[in-house]
Motif scaffolding. Structure first.
Motif, PDB file in Angstrom:
ATOM      1  N   GLY B  13     -25.770  17.597 -32.001  1.00  0.00           N
ATOM      2  CA  GLY B  13     -24.781  17.390 -30.952  1.00  0.00           C
ATOM      3  C   GLY B  13     -24.785  18.617 -30.052  1.00  0.00           C
ATOM      4  O   GLY B  13     -25.695  19.436 -30.121  1.00  0.00           O
ATOM      5  N   GLY B  40     -27.362  11.851 -30.545  1.00  0.00           N
ATOM      6  CA  GLY B  40     -26.379  11.117 -29.762  1.00  0.00           C
ATOM      7  C   GLY B  40     -26.059   9.757 -30.364  1.00  0.00           C
ATOM      8  O   GLY B  40     -25.010   9.181 -30.075  1.00  0.00           O
ATOM      9  N   ASN B  43     -22.829  10.130 -32.103  1.00  0.00           N
ATOM     10  CA  ASN B  43     -21.792  10.908 -31.428  1.00  0.00           C
ATOM     11  C   ASN B  43     -20.983  10.073 -30.468  1.00  0.00           C
ATOM     12  O   ASN B  43     -21.492   9.152 -29.830  1.00  0.00           O
ATOM     13  CB  ASN B  43     -22.429  12.071 -30.667  1.00  0.00           C
ATOM     14  CG  ASN B  43     -23.029  13.093 -31.614  1.00  0.00           C
ATOM     15  OD1 ASN B  43     -22.721  13.100 -32.802  1.00  0.00           O
ATOM     16  ND2 ASN B  43     -23.873  13.946 -31.097  1.00  0.00           N
ATOM     17  N   MET B  45     -17.836  10.480 -27.407  1.00  0.00           N
ATOM     18  CA  MET B  45     -16.978  11.346 -26.608  1.00  0.00           C
ATOM     19  C   MET B  45     -16.425  10.490 -25.485  1.00  0.00           C
ATOM     20  O   MET B  45     -17.037   9.512 -25.085  1.00  0.00           O
ATOM     21  CB  MET B  45     -17.796  12.493 -26.021  1.00  0.00           C
ATOM     22  CG  MET B  45     -16.948  13.597 -25.439  1.00  0.00           C
ATOM     23  SD  MET B  45     -17.902  15.104 -25.188  1.00  0.00           S
ATOM     24  CE  MET B  45     -18.714  14.739 -23.639  1.00  0.00           C
ATOM     25  N   GLY B  47     -16.302  10.459 -21.989  1.00  0.00           N
ATOM     26  CA  GLY B  47     -16.479  11.821 -22.367  1.00  0.00           C
ATOM     27  C   GLY B  47     -16.708  12.724 -21.180  1.00  0.00           C
ATOM     28  O   GLY B  47     -17.557  12.438 -20.343  1.00  0.00           O
ATOM     29  N   LEU B  49     -17.882  16.285 -19.835  1.00  0.00           N
ATOM     30  CA  LEU B  49     -18.731  17.431 -20.126  1.00  0.00           C
ATOM     31  C   LEU B  49     -18.508  18.482 -19.051  1.00  0.00           C
ATOM     32  O   LEU B  49     -18.390  18.154 -17.883  1.00  0.00           O
ATOM     33  CB  LEU B  49     -20.198  16.987 -20.112  1.00  0.00           C
ATOM     34  CG  LEU B  49     -21.201  18.028 -20.583  1.00  0.00           C
ATOM     35  CD1 LEU B  49     -21.243  18.046 -22.096  1.00  0.00           C
ATOM     36  CD2 LEU B  49     -22.586  17.727 -20.030  1.00  0.00           C
ATOM     37  N   ARG B 106     -22.878  10.228 -24.211  1.00  0.00           N
ATOM     38  CA  ARG B 106     -23.437  11.131 -25.200  1.00  0.00           C
ATOM     39  C   ARG B 106     -24.775  10.651 -25.736  1.00  0.00           C
ATOM     40  O   ARG B 106     -25.668  11.469 -25.994  1.00  0.00           O
ATOM     41  CB  ARG B 106     -22.446  11.323 -26.348  1.00  0.00           C
ATOM     42  CG  ARG B 106     -21.281  12.205 -25.931  1.00  0.00           C
ATOM     43  CD  ARG B 106     -21.728  13.640 -25.726  1.00  0.00           C
ATOM     44  NE  ARG B 106     -22.206  14.148 -26.985  1.00  0.00           N
ATOM     45  CZ  ARG B 106     -21.424  14.677 -27.924  1.00  0.00           C
ATOM     46  NH1 ARG B 106     -20.136  14.767 -27.724  1.00  0.00           N
ATOM     47  NH2 ARG B 106     -21.947  15.108 -29.040  1.00  0.00           N
ATOM     48  N   ASP B 110     -27.185  13.716 -25.136  1.00  0.00           N
ATOM     49  CA  ASP B 110     -27.639  14.456 -26.314  1.00  0.00           C
ATOM     50  C   ASP B 110     -29.152  14.356 -26.486  1.00  0.00           C
ATOM     51  O   ASP B 110     -29.798  15.304 -26.957  1.00  0.00           O
ATOM     52  CB  ASP B 110     -26.941  13.938 -27.569  1.00  0.00           C
ATOM     53  CG  ASP B 110     -25.475  14.333 -27.620  1.00  0.00           C
ATOM     54  OD1 ASP B 110     -24.843  14.191 -28.677  1.00  0.00           O
ATOM     55  OD2 ASP B 110     -24.946  14.790 -26.578  1.00  0.00           O
ATOM     56  N   SER B 316     -16.515  19.601 -26.193  1.00  0.00           N
ATOM     57  CA  SER B 316     -17.966  19.768 -26.058  1.00  0.00           C
ATOM     58  C   SER B 316     -18.318  21.155 -25.519  1.00  0.00           C
ATOM     59  O   SER B 316     -19.349  21.726 -25.905  1.00  0.00           O
ATOM     60  CB  SER B 316     -18.550  18.683 -25.163  1.00  0.00           C
ATOM     61  OG  SER B 316     -17.878  18.642 -23.919  1.00  0.00           O
TER      62      SER B 316
END
Lengths: 98, 430
Positions: B13, B40, B43, B45, B47, B49, B106, B110, B316
């Protein structure tokens, strides 16, 4: 075809997501007797986001194939009665987007 | 066949990959072990970033990384059954490169990020679960995996294995996680055309917005709903404290579906097509839940170290920073050929001195206060709404009378009690 304002059932939600189910489960009830005789709340059947835990007849069943591997069950079981590990490498849920 | 590496990184991650990238770039022999089909795959999120500290690690990320929309507007809504109080900030400074933060997927990000680490020379193996950390004479020596003959040795193992942090638990770095220290979040990605998204959120192309929704989104439980704009989809989700969900017999996905149906929310996603459903735990314990962060030959980073600032929905970036700092400590250890706690304590020092430690300390009592005092969600949010409605509804009553009505509302709760509650909230936030 799409009706976002309709409440989606867990089956419809799970259908959206990709899984590579292993032949064997990765999550187990340690002692089924505890679920049967001690545990009233059966929190796992409520908090699991996949509704994997089902009480049927007189025992708990775990539908591991739809597991999101979040850990909520293990953490919230009041009797620490869940043997929890990740599925075999590459198996289990496979997120494609978020 | 046991191979020896300088560093083994468990989990690809943001934390693990950040560490691996920096280690590989510095010329160390590093292997990344990911249990998913690809980084990913496991994972989740919302999300959001952040540019920082990703830009410090991979300066070219803006040109290369799979990003959805740069965020120009961040909103906070207090939602009640039939009202909402909206606050927010739109900054056009964020519309320009290098931007501030972005929506991402993600599973896509990722993979790209891990590829960057591999380009630097890191080895990546996927579909492999690290089942155990190998400890000899009180020192971490390597890991066991679920592959046949799958034992690997290294001078340092960096545990970036996510919120459940099973490996750090095996080492005795923490006890089992408490249900009041994590939030269970469910999320749906709902396809919607970019035109509709830009219309509904008042955005230009390549601009995004976020909404954090408190109150009725979680039916008064400690947590938040969120709505984020991706390029051609909306990510909508709700997270609530796991202990609260259990106590209130609330299924997490029902909570999400109810949120989507709320009369004030539903038009934002109308006509959209659900594309994916995801659930994940988010560390909420803050500073007090941070486990032991290092031992002889081992360091813990990212969600595995419970490094999430729930007040600002930042995780993150804390993960990336912790991965970076762990890598820098590992490089130091490698230089002096000392992998003991004496050297690795450097990681905790730099982590706590960075914005990660500072921010977690700042809010260390905030989650606990909100979690143990439901009146903030159940009494004060509705009170705020009633006050707004009272002052803004024109019905013949004078503004003085309306003001008095509002003050009486507070009197009902207790002027002293309200002042004390506000003071308490102010104190844990500062």
């Amino acid at each position: 075809m799409s009706e976002p304002n309709k409440k989606l059932t867990i089956e419809e939600l799970q259908y959206l997501t990709r899984f590579a189910a292993d032949n064997d489960s990765h999550v187990f009830i340690k002692d089924l007797n505890i679920c049967k005789t001690k545990c009233e709340e059966k929190v796992c059947t409520i908090v699991c986001p996949a509704e994997a835990y089902k009480w049927e007849g007189d025992r708990m069943f775990v539908g591991y194939e739809g597991c999101h591997e979040c850990g909520s069950c293990r953490i919230s079981c009041p009797y620490d009665n869940i043997e929890w590990r990740y599925p075999k490498g590459g198996k289990g849920i496979i997120f494609r987007l978020a | 066949m046991a191979e020896k590496f300088d560093v083994i990184v468990v989990g690809c991650g943001p934390a693990g990959t950040s560490a691996a990238y920096i280690l590989a770039k510095a010329g160390l022999n590093v292997i990344m072990i990911e249990r998913g089909e690809y980084p990913g795959a496991k994972n989740v999120m919302g999300g959001i970033l952040y540019r920082y500290p990703l830009e410090e690690i991979v300066p070219e990320f803006l040109a290369e990384a799979p990003l959805e929309r740069p965020i120009v507007e961040q909103n906070l809504w207090i939602l009640n059954k039939d009202s909402v109080i909206k606050t927010g900030y739109r900054g056009l400074e964020w519309a320009e490169a290098p931007h501030n933060n972005f929506t991402v997927f993600r599973a896509k990000f990722d993979q790209w990020y891990a590829k960057k680490a591999v380009e630097q020379g890191a080895l990546l193996i996927t579909e492999t679960v690290v089942t155990e950390v190998i400890v000899e004479d009180g020192r971490v020596k390597g890991v066991k995996t679920d592959r046949p003959d799958g034992i690997l040795y290294a001078n340092i193992v960096i545990l970036a294995d996510g919120v459940n942090s099973l490996l750090a638990k095996q080492l005795g770095f923490h006890k089992e996680i408490k249900p009041s220290d994590v939030a269970l979040a469910t999320l749906e990605v709902i396809n919607l055309s970019s035109e509709k998204i830009e219309d509904r959120f008042n955005l230009e192309p390549n601009q995004g917005a976020t909404i954090e929704v408190f109150g009725d989104s979680t039916k008064g439980m400690m947590g938040t709903g969120f709505i984020y704009t991706n390029k051609e989809s909306i990510s909508i989700g709700v997270g609530a404290l796991l202990s609260d969900l259990a106590k209130n017999h609330q299924r997490p996905h029902d909570l999400l579906e109810d949120f989507k149906q709320h009369r004030i929310i539903r038009k934002l996603i109308e006509g959209g097509e659900p594309k994916e459903y995801l659930a994940h735990l988010i560390p909420e314990g803050g500073y007090h839940a941070i486990p032991k962060l290092f031992g002889h030959g081992v360091m813990v980073v990212g969600d595995a170290a419970q490094l999430v600032n729930g007040i600002h929905r930042e995780g993150s970036n804390l993960a990336m920073m912790s991965g970076k700092l762990a890598a820098e400590t590992a490089i130091l250890a490698n230089e002096v050929n000392d992998y003991s706690e004496n050297i690795l304590s450097n990681y905790q020092q730099s982590l706590m001195g960075s914005f990660v430690g500072q921010d977690l300390k700042k809010y260390k009592d905030a989650t606990h206060l909100l979690a143990t005092h439901p009146e903030y969600f159940n009494i004060y949010f509705p009170m705020l709404s009633k006050a707004a409605s009272e002052m803004l509804t024109v019905d013949g009553d004078s503004k003085w009378k309306k003001q008095k009505n509002v003050i009486n509302m507070v009197r009902e709760r207790g002027i002293y009690r309200t002042a004390r509650d506000l003071f308490r909230l102010g104190r844990v936030m500062k």
